[in-house]
Design an enzyme around this catalytic site. Structure first.
Site, PDB file in Angstrom:
ATOM      1  N   CYS A 356      42.690  40.190  33.428  1.00  0.00           N
ATOM      2  CA  CYS A 356      43.159  40.141  34.814  1.00  0.00           C
ATOM      3  C   CYS A 356      44.270  39.173  34.782  1.00  0.00           C
ATOM      4  CB  CYS A 356      42.433  40.141  36.284  1.00  0.00           C
ATOM      5  SG  CYS A 356      41.133  41.172  35.713  1.00  0.00           S
TER       6      CYS A 356
HETATM    7  O1  KQY Z   1      41.172  43.134  37.431  1.00  0.00           O
HETATM    8  C1  KQY Z   1      42.631  42.778  38.151  1.00  0.00           C
HETATM    9  N1  KQY Z   1      43.298  43.708  36.743  1.00  0.00           N
HETATM   10  C2  KQY Z   1      42.748  41.908  38.540  1.00  0.00           C
HETATM   11  C3  KQY Z   1      42.326  41.126  39.887  1.00  0.00           C
HETATM   12  C4  KQY Z   1      42.890  41.371  41.060  1.00  0.00           C
HETATM   13  C5  KQY Z   1      42.214  40.988  42.478  1.00  0.00           C
HETATM   14  C6  KQY Z   1      43.022  40.430  42.999  1.00  0.00           C
HETATM   15  N2  KQY Z   1      42.746  39.805  43.991  1.00  0.00           N
END
Ligand code: KQY
Length: 373
Positions: A356
């Protein structure tokens, strides 16, 4: 200035390559907001620096940092990592960065999705998100890549591709009315085909239990190579994740990819269950407009949230009882790559993990810098 193109990647002969295709580099953002990162984000910054250093063993890394954090970030990041000043609302480059596409000549361009902080005012995680919304465009400017502005809300963590015409997504996220309420499944598929250059979309149901993104695929499952999917898994039948992973397993086995192949699915054991501790929760500074985090809340930990670098895999270490097993499985899935583990609970506390916080720029062709003109 890089060009903003008016057609779609598919119409121009571009498609999104898989993450396991060669990269020119990787981008991250620097965490700082104290309502999402405990203790003024210092522990998270140390983890982001370790992730950047691990990826930099395999490919060039750039980190976007706000004006106020530039000096601290520069001091914490290895010299090999390029640091550029870039405003942002939080640090999820996967979701706010560009999704790059390539053509048969090796030219690279970027797709800039609309972003609404994972749900906008209907369940989104913070407000405002206007600086996040500009990040993809800024990265494309710096990389001198031409830009497609996609007419839908989407995040990089909500899509995986095999690079051969297949996309993997979840219904929980892509069909969530807090993303594109006027688009039905067929319209979303059409948009994914146009902007990712895929021909086949495989729909899984729900994402990882309690994933605050609304079920991102990048925490649940990903391609390890065409025809091979890696899926987060638990054998604990009473865990709410069990039914979610079982349903995904069944859908994956019933599916065919864009080339008509059945999929092989490898299970990656889950860490935990992991929960937010009272001490960790106390380290946050609550803020109006940001979803609060409560002690005891289940964290959406998953080893599937790893990054595929050139000749390397950078994986989160989340649970001493499971880390080694997960690392062995990843080694088996990616025999040509070195698996590097980075202790990543601090990223998990912010709501995601290593995948992420990263976004790759495909290698494309050496003359790619001319494709923006
Ligand atoms: O899963 C993702 N690609 C991003 C996670 C974002 C979490 C925001 N607090």
């Amino acid at each position: 200035m890089t060009r903003t193109l008016t057609r779609t990647p598919a119409a121009d002969g571009f498609h999104m390559p898989a993450e396991y295709a060669r990269h020119a580099g990787c981008w991250l953002l620097w965490p700082e907001r104290p309502d999402n990162w405990r203790e003024g984000a210092r522990p998270a910054q140390a983890t982001f620096a370790a992730v950047a250093a691990a990826i930099a063993r395999f490919e060039p890394v750039t980190v976007g940092v706000s004006r106020g954090e530039f000096t601290a970030a520069r001091a914490m990041l290895p010299e090999a990592v390029r640091v550029v000043e870039m405003a942002h609302d939080d640090a999820w480059m996967r979701d706010v960065g560009p999704t790059c596409v390539v053509n048969a000549r090796g030219e690279v361009r970027g797709v800039d999705w609309h972003f609404n902080a994972w749900g906008g005012l209907e369940g989104g995680l913070y407000f405002p998100w206007d600086q996040d919304e500009l990040v993809a465009r800024k990265v494309l400017e710096i990389e001198r890549l031409a830009r497609y502005r996609a007419p839908l809300i989407n995040e990089g963590g909500a899509i995986h591709v095999d690079g051969e015409g297949t996309a993997l997504v979840t219904e929980e996220c892509l069909l969530n009315p807090n993303r594109n309420p006027t688009l039905d499944r067929a319209a979303i598929e059409q948009a994914l085909c146009a902007y990712l250059g895929v021909r086949q979309v495989i729909w899984l149901g729900r994402g990882v239990f309690n994933d605050e993104t609304g079920g991102h695929i990048d925490n649940l499952a990903c391609f390890a190579r065409p025809g091979l999917v890696c899926l987060t898994w638990t054998d604990r039948k009473r865990d709410p994740q069990f039914a979610i992973s079982k349903d995904a397993w069944e859908r994956l086995h019933a599916a065919r990819d864009a080339r008509g192949r059945p999929l092989r699915v490898v299970r990656l054991p889950m860490p935990g269950p992991l929960k937010l501790s009272a001490r960790e929760a106390r380290g946050l500074v609550p803020r109006e407009g940001t979803k609060p985090r409560l002690p005891g809340e289940r964290l959406a930990g998953s080893y599937v949230n790893f990054y595929i670098a050139n000749r390397g895999i950078v994986m989160p270490l989340l649970d001493p009882r499971m880390d080694a097993l997960a690392a062995r499985r990843l080694k088996g899935l990616f025999p040509g790559r070195t698996v590097v583990g980075v202790p990543a609970r601090e990223v998990l506390l912010g709501g995601g993990n290593i995948h992420c916080i990263t976004q790759q720029i495909p290698a494309g062709h050496p003359s790619r810098s001319t494709s923006a003109r």
